[in-house]
Structures are given as C-alpha cells and as structure tokens.
Design an enzyme around this catalytic site. Structure first.
Site, PDB file in Angstrom:
ATOM      1  N   ASP A 480       5.464  -2.738  -5.552  1.00  0.00           N
ATOM      2  CA  ASP A 480       4.781  -1.718  -4.882  1.00  0.00           C
ATOM      3  C   ASP A 480       5.057  -1.578  -3.293  1.00  0.00           C
ATOM      4  O   ASP A 480       5.733  -2.461  -2.807  1.00  0.00           O
ATOM      5  CB  ASP A 480       3.464  -1.972  -4.908  1.00  0.00           C
ATOM      6  CG  ASP A 480       2.510  -0.484  -5.226  1.00  0.00           C
ATOM      7  OD1 ASP A 480       2.984   0.483  -4.756  1.00  0.00           O
ATOM      8  OD2 ASP A 480       1.555  -0.655  -5.651  1.00  0.00           O
ATOM      9  N   ASP A 550       0.059   8.001  -9.183  1.00  0.00           N
ATOM     10  CA  ASP A 550      -1.243   7.462  -9.271  1.00  0.00           C
ATOM     11  C   ASP A 550      -2.199   8.403  -9.921  1.00  0.00           C
ATOM     12  O   ASP A 550      -3.446   7.983 -10.247  1.00  0.00           O
ATOM     13  CB  ASP A 550      -1.909   7.220  -7.734  1.00  0.00           C
ATOM     14  CG  ASP A 550      -1.129   5.827  -7.313  1.00  0.00           C
ATOM     15  OD1 ASP A 550      -0.891   4.942  -8.214  1.00  0.00           O
ATOM     16  OD2 ASP A 550      -1.312   5.393  -6.157  1.00  0.00           O
TER      17      ASP A 550
END
Ligand code: GLA
Length: 726
Positions: A480, A550
């Site tokens: 990430d 997301d």
C-alpha cells in the site's frame, strides 16, 4: 523484417502487423519524423516530409541546401532546445557554461532481435527474441558532448511498440538534465480528440474526451506517484472514432511517479505529442561519463477504433509486462478483512472468517492493516514492522499454520514506503523521512514518506519485511501507499542533487519490489494506493494485480472499471464483493467478476440464503475465469455516456464462448433494447446457456439480442453465457 533501414534513401521503417512508423535522416543528419499510423509500404516515403509554411521567422541552418527546411516547421524526431524549434522540446540540458542550447543529430544506429532491459526501471520484456525487434539510434550534440540513445522496440504481431531514451554525458564537464521525454511524436494535423483518465480517491480513472485545441494542453502528476487524479495513459483518436471504428493512438508510460503527457499544436496545424517524466521540479545532475535512463512509453495504434486499441494493450500486457509465476497461474480467490473490521480484529476473529470462507469455497485469507506494532488506528506504527503477537494470539508462524490447516492460503498487508510520526522508527531516525531543512513537514493520514532515495533506509525496511515473510507461509502481499510526497528533500543528497529526489524515490521503490520478486518468486503482490492511486504499468511489472479502488459500490465501480480497461487488462484489476447496501449480491458479483475476484466483508454475517448465493458466485468465478482473464474485452454500453445502463462482454480467443454482462444504473426511459454483441464469429451458432436459445453470431452482432422483459429496476443486472454449438 519489422524494422528496415533503406541505406540509399536514409529511411527507417518500423512495421507491426497493422502500423508503420517512419523516420528519415535528412541533410546535416537531422532526424525527421515522417509518419506514424496505419501500415504503409516503402514506396516514395520521402514525400511525407512535412513542410509547413516557411516564413522569415522560421530559423534556418545555412548548411542545409533544401530551402524549405526549418526545424520549426518540420516534424522532428527528438528535438533539442533553443536551436530553431520553438515547440515544446523533447529534451532540455543545461551545460556547464550555463546555456541550454542543444541540437541532436543522427550519429549511428543498430537493429537487433529482442528487447533490452532498462537499468533500474520496469519495462516490457520478451522471453523469446523472435517476439520483438529493436532499433537503437544514437544522436549527438557536438557542442555540448551530450549523446541520446533513442530505443524503439516493435512487437510486430501485437500491433504495438515501445520507446525509451538514454542520455549520456560524453563531455568532461557536468551537465544538468532539466527535462527528458521518453516519447515525442509529431503529427501533421491536430484534428484529433484526446482521451485521458481523470479521478480522485474513490473515483479513479474515469474517461474524459475533448477535441484537441491549438496551443498547449495535457495532463500529469506532481505527487510522487502516478496518482488517482490523472493516469499516465492518453489516447489520441480521430474525431469520429468510437469503440469499433476510426483511428486510435494509445500512449502509456511505464512509470509510477511524476509524469507528463503534453500536446503542443503548432502554427501549421500540426501537433507534437510528448510523454515522459514531468519536467516540473525535475533537475538531474549528469557527471562526465554518466548516463540517465528515462522510462519507457508503450505506443499502440489501432485503425479499428478504441476497443481494438484496448485489446492490443491487454494482449501485450498479459504476455510482455506481467511477469513470473502469476502471469500464467490462476489467481487465488481471496477474502480481505479491511472493510469488515478495519484495524479492530484479533487472530481468533480472522480465523472465524477463514473457517466460513473455506466452507464457501474461498482460497486465501488476507490480513489487512493493523497486525504490527501498536497499530490500533492509523495514527501510529508505520515502520514498526513487528508482528503484534498479543493481538494475533500467537506468533505469525503459528497463526498462518492455523489458516493453512483450515485450508486457506495466507496474505498480509504492508505499507513499506511510509513512517508514522508516532512510531519507534521515527523516534530513532527522524531524518529518514523526506524533509527540507527548517520547514515544517506536511502530514497526511498522520504519516510521512520514507526517503527511499537512501540505500540504508531501503535496506532496513526490506530487512524487516524479509524477516516477516520468511517466518511464516505468506503467499500474498498487499503493498500500500497512502499519501503523496511533500517537502521532497533528502538529508543524504547534496544541494545540487535535491532536484532528483522524486525519481530517486521511485527507483528505490522499484528496487525493493524487484528484490521481493527475486527473493520470494511465488509471492503474489497486489499493489494499492488508497485504492487505485498508483495504477500504472510500472507497478504492474512487479505486482500483477492492483486494488482498483477503495470504492466497492458496484454502480460506482462501472465508470472506474470501464476507464481502467482502456489500457489495463481484467486480470490486473482487484475487484471485490463487499457489504455495501446499494445493490444485491448478484450485481456486486457481476461487476467484481470483471477483475481479480474476491470478497471484502465479514462472512459470519451471511444468512443461509446468502451463503448459497456466494457459493454459486464462486462456482461462476471458476467457470468464467478463462474467458475473463484470457479473453477479449468488448465495451458495449459505456456508463460514462449512458445515464441508465452499462454492458460489456468477454469473448474467448477462438470465439467459442462469450460472457455478456449488463447493469441497470437507473431505470431507463425505454423498455426496448436490442443489445448488439461484438467480437463473435458471424458464421458460428451460439447457445445461450440459461434459456437454451440458439442464435447465429451474425444475428447477435447485427440484429442484436432482444432484451425485452429483463428486469429494469435500479441496480439490477444480468449475465448471459454463450457457447458455440458444434
Ligand atoms: C488503504 C487501502 C485499503 C486498506 C487501507 C488500510 O486505504 O486502499 O484497502 O488497505 O489502506 O489502512
């Protein structure tokens, strides 16, 4: 030969099965661009030399006999600066005398089978030299002693080519590179549209189209990542081009940091297209004898519309960008705990996920953020990559053994380029993050960015990662990156090299990812940056899939996945079914199946009925895996153009099967829809599985599939599976 050099005419001709790219060595060794587009034969190409209206304002080289030539009005292959071409320059170098004049002329070239790797950078590759042919042209600026090597590789059978540039300082004094584009293509007209992919967090890569105007225009990033906001992809398409017809030139930069795509349309109606590292803030000191390698641009030409351009990118990336075991191996169907628990989990809770997941047919448990140090919220602990055994209830080794005993593989989350202000690492090494002396550091998500230009920082973080990955049976890593770079300075670089920091940081990231690939060849890496904030070919070189967004709402995902598919294949898009409430599970899965499929919810909350639905979805994932992952994509109804519906389909390479999916975003005003399918064989007969109806390919494509009677409620969707009747 896909690349030919005509000694007599001094013409380079680069061919793919569908396109040609032509250059000429002109008087005084100027390298002129003649053509890029649909395939043409060798005959009389010199006539293509572009000569715009010559005026007294057009600078001339008095040594050139051709009176119509000026660098300002011809199509130049790789123009320097301040020597007669006033359009945006491909390369800008400031020499030790303080001036920035350069004029690169042809010096030599070589043509060979295969494709070279680029030092320190991701790039397309071939396993068999027969799959590609490369041309390297060396250009010199005699006054400054700078040399550029232009590298062109042709993937003949795929209709694609790549370009990159290396600059070498052959002089005995230092020079500064102020700008270096990887691609520069002059077109004789600007009568095209530009398609780019804009977005933000939760809304990445939405396609936007506009006519190309006179003057400068373009997109880019200055965030130290390719970004949510603009993707390093752009297409230049003929004004009337659609999915099936017209010309489309696609450009995609294999790079994950500051990029720039620029168009400069000129006085004669032509335009220059440039793509490469963003020149803003870039300043690279090149010592005598040193070389600088600029990243690679992928260029795809299609004369069969935007759809075919996308399919060429997809075929190319599936075979020549994605590497290692996971290029060909089937990706595991995973369940990730993030949306269900955030950081509020224990080992026992995750094991309860794993037990149900196994019963339903899932294959891997991914433990997301929150497993290390005292990371119980996002205010702390990035950099302290030590397993929190109290939270897990055991060592990581023991925990993963339990997951494996249940019958699932195990994956883990890392954010290796970051450091929390509240972390042991920051307390020990406050100078390890990017910063500039005397200036308060901007904070984002309570974290700073590690200085990955530093070998000591990279080695330290890699050591911790290596330890975690070696102590347990870890099959997957989610990498990430949850903020962008600010105050980008390094305590380890001298003042004259501070302009190099963005590029050095991404090189550092590539180095660590490359080490992971080498040391853990079976490890599947999924990239992520607050969703799809770093969805680019550079990342795909190291990690074959990327968390697309997301935003897991299937209606919102439609424009994101449509836009992403302009150049990135389905297998690269992480897509999960989550617990969001806007649509039913059928639509969530129908949309998520267009990608590397998984779940992101608490499976303990499923009702008995939902468990059966999920089992059926998992069976469908297996059934349709090949046609989605290896088939050709056809976009049928674009949700960015149509307010009511979206539709797309995958067709297997041999055209023997097809999967059609359609989603109603909101109830359309008309009930009738004859959905024209694409990519089928008109001569074949196909049976639609659910109804048993048999159709000809011709009828499905030309008359369309009569969708009278399908559900039109908001958020509903359907899938139709067609198989050839032999
Ligand atoms: C990012 C990712 C999410 C999740 C969180 C964890 O936002 O996109 O999927 O991993 O970080 O902090």
């Amino acid at each position: 030969m896909p690349i030919r050099f005509d000694e007599k005419e001094k013409i380079f001709h680069l061919d793919t099965a569908t396109s040609s790219y032509v250059m000429e060595i002109f008087e005084q060794n100027y390298l002129l661009h003649l053509y890029y587009g649909k395939k043409i034969p060798d005959h009389n190409l010199k006539r293509l030399k572009y000569k715009g209206w010559f005026a007294s304002f057009s600078p001339m080289n008095r040594l050139v006999e051709d009176g119509g030539f000026s660098p300002d009005i011809c199509m130049m292959e790789y123009p320097g600066q301040n020597t007669g071409d006033f359009r945006r320059t491909a390369v800008a170098v400031r020499n030790a005398d303080g001036n920035n004049a350069t004029d690169f002329r042809y010096a030599s070239h070589k043509i060979y089978a295969g494709k070279p790797a680029l030092a320190g950078l991701p790039a397309l590759y071939v396993e068999d030299d027969a799959d590609a042919t490369t041309l390297e042209i060396t250009m010199r600026d005699e006054v400054t002693g700078m040399r550029v090597v232009l590298c062109y590789t042709v993937f003949e059978h795929l209709g694609a080519m790549t370009r990159s540039v290396r600059i070498c300082n052959d002089s005995d004094r230092p020079a500064r590179i102020e700008s270096v584009y990887s691609t520069c293509v002059d077109f004789p007209t600007h009568d095209y549209d530009l398609i780019t992919l804009y977005g933000r967090w939760l809304k990445e890569r939405t396609a936007e189209r506009r006519p190309i105007a006179r003057g400068r225009q373009g997109v880019g990033s200055l965030r130290g990542s390719s970004s949510h906001h603009q993707n390093p992809f752009a297409a230049v398409v003929s004004s009337g081009a659609d999915e099936d017809c017209g010309e489309a030139y696609g450009f995609n930069l294999v790079y994950s940091s500051n990029f720039s795509f620029d168009i400069d349309s000129d006085q004669n109606g032509g335009m220059r297209v440039l793509m490469g590292i963003n020149p803003d803030g870039f300043d690279w000191l090149l010592a005598p004898g040193e070389a600088f390698q600029a990243p690679e641009t992928v260029m795809v030409y299609s004369d069969q519309g935007i759809g075919e351009m996308s399919r060429i990118f997809h075929r190319l990336y599936r075979k020549h960008l994605i590497r290692g075991k996971w290029r060909d191996a089937k990706r595991p169907l995973l369940i990730n705990n993030w949306e269900a628990t955030a950081m509020d989990f224990t080992g026992e809770k995750l094991l309860s996920f794993a037990r149900v997941a196994k019963e339903l047919g899932m294959e891997m448990l991914v433990m997301d953020d929150g497993w290390f140090g005292n990371r119980f919220d996002d205010h702390r602990a990035l950099g302290d990559w030590h397993v929190n055994e109290e939270k897990l209830g055991s060592t990581l080794h023991e925990f993963v053994e339990k997951v494996n005993e249940i019958g699932l593989r195990f994956g883990i989350w890392f954010e290796p380029e970051m450091i929390s202000r509240d972390s042991d690492l920051y307390r020990a090494h406050p100078d390890w993050c990017l910063h500039v002396p005397g200036r308060e550091k901007s904070i984002a998500r309570y974290q700073y960015v590690l200085d990955y230009s530093r070998q000591d920082v990279r080695d330290y973080i890699y050591g911790l990662m290596h330890h975690v990955l070696s102590t347990a049976n870890v099959a997957y890593l989610k990498w990430d990156f949850n903020r962008n770079l600010t105050e980008a300075g390094s305590a380890a670089l001298p003042p004259e090299r501070q302009g190099e920091i963005f590029h050095r940081c991404v090189l550092g990231t590539y180095e660590i990812m490359g080490r992971l690939n080498r040391d853990f060849p079976d490890l599947l890496i999924e990239n992520c940056s607050g969703g799809g904030g770093r969805f680019d070919p550079g990342m795909l070189y190291y990690s074959p899939q990327i968390w697309t967004s997301d935003n897991t709402d299937p209606i919102e995902r439609l424009t994101i996945q449509f836009g992403t598919s302009l150049c990135y294949p389905a297998s690269t898009m992480g897509a999960h079914v989550s617990a969001n409430k806007r649509t039913g599970y059928d639509t969530k899965a129908n949309v998520a199946l267009w990608g590397s499929f998984g779940y992101e919810l608490d499976p303990n909350t499923f009702s008995a009925e939902e468990r059966e639905i999920v089992k059926a979805q998992i069976a469908e994932y297996h059934k349709y895996y090949d046609v989605i992952h290896y088939g050709d994509l056809y976009r049928l109804i674009d949700p960015a153009q149509n307010a009511f519906r979206a539709a797309w389909m995958f067709v297997s390479e041999d055209k023997s099967e097809a999967l059609v999916t359609s989603v109603v975003m909101r109830r359309p005003p008309e009930y009738a829809l004859y959905l024209r399918l694409k990519g089928l064989d008109p001569e074949k007969l196909y049976r639609e599985e659910a109804s048993g109806e048999v159709y000809s390919g011709a009828s499905l494509m030309y008359a369309g599939l009569n969708l009278f009677g399908t559900d039109l409620d908001d958020g509903t969707s359907f899938k139709l599976y067609f198989k050839e009747v032999k």
